[in-house]
Design a protein around this motif. Structure first.
Motif, PDB file in Angstrom:
ATOM      1  N   ARG A 143      -0.736  12.242  -1.666  1.00 13.14           N
ATOM      2  CA  ARG A 143      -0.664  10.848  -2.108  1.00 13.14           C
ATOM      3  C   ARG A 143      -1.559  10.039  -1.177  1.00 13.14           C
ATOM      4  NH1 ARG A 143       4.045   9.577  -5.010  1.00 13.14           N
ATOM      5  NH2 ARG A 143       4.272  11.248  -6.535  1.00 13.14           N
ATOM      6  N   VAL A 157       0.849  -1.197   0.000  1.00 15.59           N
ATOM      7  CA  VAL A 157       0.000   0.000   0.000  1.00 15.59           C
ATOM      8  C   VAL A 157       0.887   1.250   0.000  1.00 15.59           C
ATOM      9  CG1 VAL A 157      -1.872   1.212   1.180  1.00 15.59           C
ATOM     10  CG2 VAL A 157      -1.783  -1.296   1.215  1.00 15.59           C
ATOM     11  N   ALA A 182      -3.146   5.936  -0.764  1.00 20.67           N
ATOM     12  CA  ALA A 182      -3.386   4.560  -1.214  1.00 20.67           C
ATOM     13  C   ALA A 182      -4.070   3.814  -0.089  1.00 20.67           C
ATOM     14  CB  ALA A 182      -2.089   3.876  -1.612  1.00 20.67           C
ATOM     15  N   ALA A 195       2.537   1.637  -3.399  1.00 18.93           N
ATOM     16  CA  ALA A 195       1.623   2.191  -4.402  1.00 18.93           C
ATOM     17  C   ALA A 195       1.519   3.701  -4.245  1.00 18.93           C
ATOM     18  CB  ALA A 195       0.246   1.538  -4.277  1.00 18.93           C
ATOM     19  N   ALA A 196       1.458   4.166  -3.013  1.00 18.04           N
ATOM     20  CA  ALA A 196       1.364   5.614  -2.780  1.00 18.04           C
ATOM     21  C   ALA A 196       2.627   6.328  -3.219  1.00 18.04           C
ATOM     22  CB  ALA A 196       1.081   5.871  -1.300  1.00 18.04           C
ATOM     23  N   THR A 214       1.763   0.669  -9.400  1.00 13.80           N
ATOM     24  CA  THR A 214       0.304   0.794  -9.519  1.00 13.80           C
ATOM     25  C   THR A 214      -0.254  -0.091 -10.629  1.00 13.80           C
ATOM     26  OG1 THR A 214       0.739   2.761 -10.830  1.00 13.80           O
ATOM     27  CG2 THR A 214       0.080   3.110  -8.543  1.00 13.80           C
ATOM     28  N   TRP A 274      -4.620  -0.194  -3.422  1.00 10.29           N
ATOM     29  CA  TRP A 274      -5.506   0.694  -4.188  1.00 10.29           C
ATOM     30  C   TRP A 274      -5.008   2.128  -4.123  1.00 10.29           C
ATOM     31  CZ3 TRP A 274      -9.594  -0.688  -7.228  1.00 10.29           C
ATOM     32  CH2 TRP A 274     -10.460   0.344  -7.657  1.00 10.29           C
ATOM     33  N   ARG A 275      -4.463   2.576  -5.226  1.00 12.16           N
ATOM     34  CA  ARG A 275      -4.037   3.971  -5.302  1.00 12.16           C
ATOM     35  C   ARG A 275      -5.278   4.834  -5.540  1.00 12.16           C
ATOM     36  NH1 ARG A 275       0.704   6.671  -6.910  1.00 12.16           N
ATOM     37  NH2 ARG A 275       0.254   8.901  -6.782  1.00 12.16           N
TER      38      ARG A 275
END
Lengths: 756, 331
Positions: free
Chosen positions: B259, B167, B261, B170-171, B190, B270-271
């Protein structure tokens, strides 16, 4: 007043060892790994077994394909209902033969093609290594013809039927007309609670090693009841009890899950007989979930009526719980409501549904743990309705005699427990308005609840031997499930005989020893203590009789009641002599005496006592929680338990048991639930990663204290402490959450989604 | 578990060749997930290729301010790295919020990227699961689904991705470097994990014979003020019900960089692009945070067991952004 109630301070009049925080005698062996648990024994030629579990809830086995399993190198045998030797049926249960209660289920495993629950063992693979056995078990293919199964407890609730009363456990009862009184009450609450199924999750998964020598059987297993296990195995395998030896010196936790005999035990013995090899069957964690029962789910209604002053005019407590078609223990869910409050009218009922699931079983404080959640939550809600402090509401309704029948309490100090506990916890700091106390993003709440667990004893046969060199050996087939069983009996013996603690060795955990009580019902310590006291007294009588024969003995003409046992002998004031001197003079190398009461005498005494008295361990829980205002996460931040448990024998192990009960209760309150899929009856979280017991980070410092007043009717005045700690805990948490948030959660566990 | 062959190559070329040569082979990192799944009979490799001996266990400075993290770096080492703690605190926090100390000591960065779901029906070979047996059905849809996904789900799978570390990655716009006998390629984080669609058994863009060799973190000065907030059923050792990785830069009351996520909500880390779009340039206010959260969650597809996650995610997003904005409530 304050020093008297300290955890580690023994009573001023206490004798040398009883009451002190003595280290457990097996502590070193356990912490160094020297202690060998059941699964850790080895025999030449020992084979390993693994189970194949059914994947349907009810049905008939149409075909079992064992070919692939048999083809795995190292596989010795694959047992199914098609080739397994027969075992005899489970005994009919009878109170005249208590060991008949030992059956976990009534199923004769591998005897027929019937499947009774999702997870039932339907085949056993025996192999040279555990890895081979497990791999081969995964290759056994079973085809089923499914039959309709009733597995959804919630859906089945309307079909519940009344629970039967027994001598030991009344199922319901009435005092006056509580329904009418409730309707007429100026203030009332009427709440419906649910609690989920739960599992014990003892650290040690169940394991059995079975060794046949002709028609003699030796079994290594961690059990809570050596005598029951021995009798049950003798019955199921058609051999005399004396041909069965059960060895159980260490038990890695039980909590009720090792009190009865479950499939793994029977199948290990069966597999050993079928293969003529010693067989070891160590269940995986999943295997424990699939083959050892857990706590019943419940639905409960508690309705309370009161006048404007908070005097209870009506108490209604009804429950629905489960048993299985193939066994299970009906629980006394509403039991606490028979004893806790002086309501003018009381209405109690218990009902049961019968499901196609694995049989439920005893789990720490059966009945009282779940029943107290409902009753004590409802009392708290009534206090909110009345605008009365919850401790004050309980004080006003504290009975002088047992509310249902007017019997006397042998001992009851709940008022004192609340008074002293409130002072120490800082209850007066509590602002009663919900949501009024804050700490940053946390909403702070404080709650109380009553702990209550009935006290009983079971008979024990004990021998005590004292040798001329001063060594004392106490023998009794006790079970050490982590409570300090040998340690506390050594303390009692040392005091009774007046010898050093180090001189006493207590032999336990072997069916060859004199029969002990089971480790259940919070009854082991008191039962064994009665036997130890009896045996020690007889041994001292023998010593005195020997001494009195000698003209020069300073004890000549003395009676035992005039003497003090100390310094390794018997003394009257400064005059007396040591056991060593008495034995030397008489030319004897030891003295030995047996203690205990026979079962019939014991039952007569117990029933007679029950007609006159009500006795219980009790206490007051004080809980502080913090609830995240955004996410609803609940953290228990402080705990204090103030208990009335009679005389405490070992301040260290007693505190451990009470704390352990509170920890388990916090799990019950916040996180624990066995997820039984209502479509299939299959447990979907059979692991410690998905079944959430509390971790260290969930548990704050827990202060436990006790009032330390002996109960006049119990051996040494002690009351069992194994279960009282968990009772009331879930309610104390729920009540604190109610105070923090204003939300009353009626369904355990209190997960955050219920607070959003 | 099924018997298997074990090899431990000394270099990356040897490792990718070993898996490429054998269709039943799998890479083995710390083993904290693969071995569990092998014990349950969910994964049944013929050969495991142990890659923990490969020289991919360092965290290196990149020109321009980023970091290159070797795929064999253990989770605990990465969480403890001073540069990670100072420049990307959300990543360190995310790793430390996961599993237990013992598991983090074993788990590798590469393995963490490939963690599989904790859906109980995936883990139980007696249950129906399209991910375990494509076309077999999904018992979670009408069963226990309290821990399941609400974003990007399909009718064939609602499993949630369990990783915390992912997570944060992704961020942070991390890039995954992978290698096979065909060469090296780079996949943006992502786009690394896939949504289930009709093929929930395919979880990433990684080909079966490709080995994750490194994760690159681009420079992100605003990430020095970032936070990973994990909400779960007990204080430790539980998977996220909802988690939020967030970074926020505010100047004169306006959001200049954001940012976000989310974990526990989808089959992939999940971005929250939609929320970021709303936040950027808007006021750093409770209302704006709530509007961004609601926009991101508007497409949620819930079941009775997991409907609470939408509300929980909204509350957790707002609380995390509020905390970054005010610096309060960190307890």
């Amino acid at each position: 007043m304050t020093t008297k109630y300290a955890e580690t301070e023994p009573r001023q009049d206490a004798v040398k060892h009883v009451g002190r925080p003595v280290d457990r005698v097996d502590g070193r062996a356990k912490t160094t790994g020297e202690a060998r648990y059941a699964a850790e024994h080895r025999y030449p030629g020992m084979a390993h077994a693994a189970l194949v579990h059914a994947t349907v809830a009810r049905g008939r086995i149409e075909a079992v394909d064992t070919e692939a399993a048999r083809a795995v190198p190292g596989v010795i045998e694959v047992l199914t209902h098609e080739n397994a030797p027969a075992m005899k049926p489970a005994p009919k249960t009878s109170l005249m033969n208590l060991s008949s209660l030992a059956s976990g289920t009534t199923v004769s495993y591998l005897a027929t093609d019937e499947v009774h629950w999702n997870g039932q063992p339907v085949a056993v693979v025996v192999a040279e290594t555990p890895e081979t056995a497990r791999h081969a078990a995964s290759l056994v293919r079973v085809a089923y013809r499914e039959l309709p199964a009733v597995v959804d407890f919630a859906a089945e609730e309307p079909n519940a039927s009344p629970q039967k009363s027994s001598v030991l456990q009344p199922a319901g009862g009435d005092k006056g007309d509580a329904v009418a009184a409730l309707a007429a009450a100026p203030v009332s609450v009427d709440l419906r609670f649910t609690t989920p199924p739960e599992h014990h999750n003892a650290m040690e998964p169940h394991a059995t090693i079975a060794v046949w020598d002709g028609d003699r059987l030796t079994v290594h297993e961690g059990t809570q009841n050596i005598a029951w296990l021995r009798a049950h195995l003798a019955q199921r395998f058609g051999i005399p009890e004396r041909a069965v030896r059960v060895l159980s010196p260490y038990v890695g936790g039980g909590f009720g899950g090792k009190g009865f005999v479950w499939a793994g035990t029977l199948l290990a013995v069966l597999a050993a007989r079928a293969t003529a090899r010693p067989v070891r069957l160590a269940l995986t964690r999943e295997g424990v979930y699939r083959t050892v029962g857990g706590r019943t789910p419940t639905v409960q209604r508690v309705a309370l009526g009161a006048d404007g002053d908070g005097d209870l005019t009506a108490l209604i407590h009804t429950s629905v719980a489960m048993t299985a078609r193939i066994g299970g223990m009906p629980e006394g869910v509403v039991s606490s409501s028979r004893h806790l409050y002086d309501a003018a009218t009381i209405h109690l009922r218990q009902r049961l549904v019968r499901l196609d699931l694995l049989a439920n079983t005893a789990m720490r404080a059966p009945g009282d743990s779940v029943g107290s959640f409902a009753l004590e939550s409802a009392m708290d809600e009534l206090a909110c309705e009345l605008g009365i402090d919850p401790i004050e509401l309980r004080r006003r309704n504290e009975p002088e005699r047992n509310p249902m029948d007017g019997k006397r309490f042998t001992h009851r100090m709940l008022r004192e427990a609340y008074e002293v506990g409130a002072e120490r916890f800082g209850w007066r700091e509590r602002d009663p308005r919900p949501g009024s106390m804050r700490d940053g993003r946390w909403l702070v709440g404080m709650g109380v609840a009553t702990a209550y667990h009935p006290s009983l004893t079971m008979p024990a046969d004990v021998t005590v031997r004292l040798a001329a060199d001063g060594a004392v050996v106490v023998r009794c087939a006790l079970q050490e499930i982590g409570v300090g069983a040998a340690t506390v009996q050594a303390q009692i013996t040392a005091d009774e005989l007046g010898v050093p603690l180090e001189a006493v060795r207590v032999e336990i955990g072997d069916s060859e020893l004199p029969a002990g009580p089971g480790a259940g019902g919070s009854a082991q310590t008191a039962g064994a203590a009665a036997g130890v006291l009896d045996a020690c007294r007889k041994l001292k009588e023998s010593a005195l009789a020997l001494a009195r024969r000698a003209p020069d003995s300073p004890l000549r003409g003395r009676r035992l009641d005039d003497l003090e046992a100390r310094d390794g002998g018997l003394y009257h004031g400064g005059r007396g002599e040591t056991y060593a001197a008495i034995l030397a003079r008489a030319g004897r190398d030891h003295l030995e005496a047996g203690g205990g009461t026979g079962m019939l005498k014991f039952l007569a005494k117990t029933l007679n006592e029950r007609r006159r008295w009500v006795k219980a361990a009790s206490g007051a829980h004080f809980c502080e929680v913090r609830v995240d205002r955004d996410t609803g996460e609940v953290r228990v931040s402080r705990w204090l338990g103030m208990f009335d448990v009679g005389r405490v024998i070992n301040a260290k192990t007693a505190a451990g048991q009470l704390r352990g009960g509170i920890v388990m209760g916090i799990g019950m309150a916040l996180t624990e639930a066995t997820q039984v899929d209502p479509r299939t009856g299959r447990i979907m979280n059979p692991s410690l990663s998905e079944y959430h017991v509390p971790v260290h980070a969930d548990i704050p410092r827990i202060d436990v204290h006790w009032l330390d007043e002996p109960d006049p009717t119990m051996p040494l005045g002690l009351l069992g402490i194994g279960e009282v700690g968990i009772t009331g805990v879930a309610a104390a948490v729920a009540n604190a959450v109610r105070h923090a948030t204003g939300k009353r959660v009626l369904d355990l566990p209190i997960t955050l989604d219920k607070l959003l | 578990m099924k018997p298997f062959a074990y090899v431990k190559p000394a270099d990356v070329a040897g490792a990718v060749r070993a898996v490429s040569d054998e269709p039943g082979a799998k890479f083995l990192g710390g083993g904290t997930n693969l071995v569990d799944l092998m014990r349950e009979g969910v994964e049944r490799p013929d050969t495991v290729v142990d890659v923990t001996g490969l020289p991919l266990d360092t965290v290196d400075q990149l020109p321009g301010g980023g970091l290159r993290i070797g795929a064999m770096v253990r989770n605990s080492s990465l969480a403890a790295d001073e540069r990670v703690r100072a420049r990307y605190p959300m990543l360190s926090q995310a790793i430390l919020a996961g599993a237990s100390a013992q598991l983090r000591n074993m788990a590798t960065v590469g393995g963490n990227l490939l963690q599989r779901t904790r859906c109980p029906y995936f883990y139980d070979p007696a249950a129906a699961c399209n991910k375990r047996e494509p076309g077999g059905g999904c018992d979670a849809l009408g069963g226990f689904n309290r821990s399941h996904a609400v974003l990007g789900v399909s009718g064939s799978c609602i499993a949630a991705h369990p990783s915390d570390m992912c997570v944060a990655l992704a961020a942070l716009d991390a890039v995954i470097e992978v290698e096979s006998v065909r060469g090296t390629r780079r996949i943006p984080m992502t786009g690394f994990h896939r949504l289930p669609g009709d093929t929930p058994e395919i979880e990433t863009e990684l080909a079966p014979d490709e080995l994750v060799t490194a994760v690159e973190l681009p420079p992100a000065p605003f990430a020095a003020r970032s936070r990973y907030r994990k909400v779960r059923d007990r204080a430790s050792y539980a998977f996220a019900l909802v988690s939020v990785a967030a970074a926020l830069e505010v100047r004169d009351g306006a959001v200049t960089a954001a940012r976000l996520a989310l974990g526990g909500l989808a089959a992939k880390p999940w971005r929250a692009h939609e929320a970021e779009r709303i936040l950027l340039g808007g006021p750093a206010s409770e209302e704006s945070f709530a509007r961004a959260a609601e926009a991101e969650l508007a497409g949620a597809d819930v079941r009775p067991g997991n409907a609470f996650k939408v509300h929980l995610a909204r509350a957790t997003i707002v609380a995390t952004l509020r905390e970054l904005n005010t610096g309060k409530g960190t307890a």
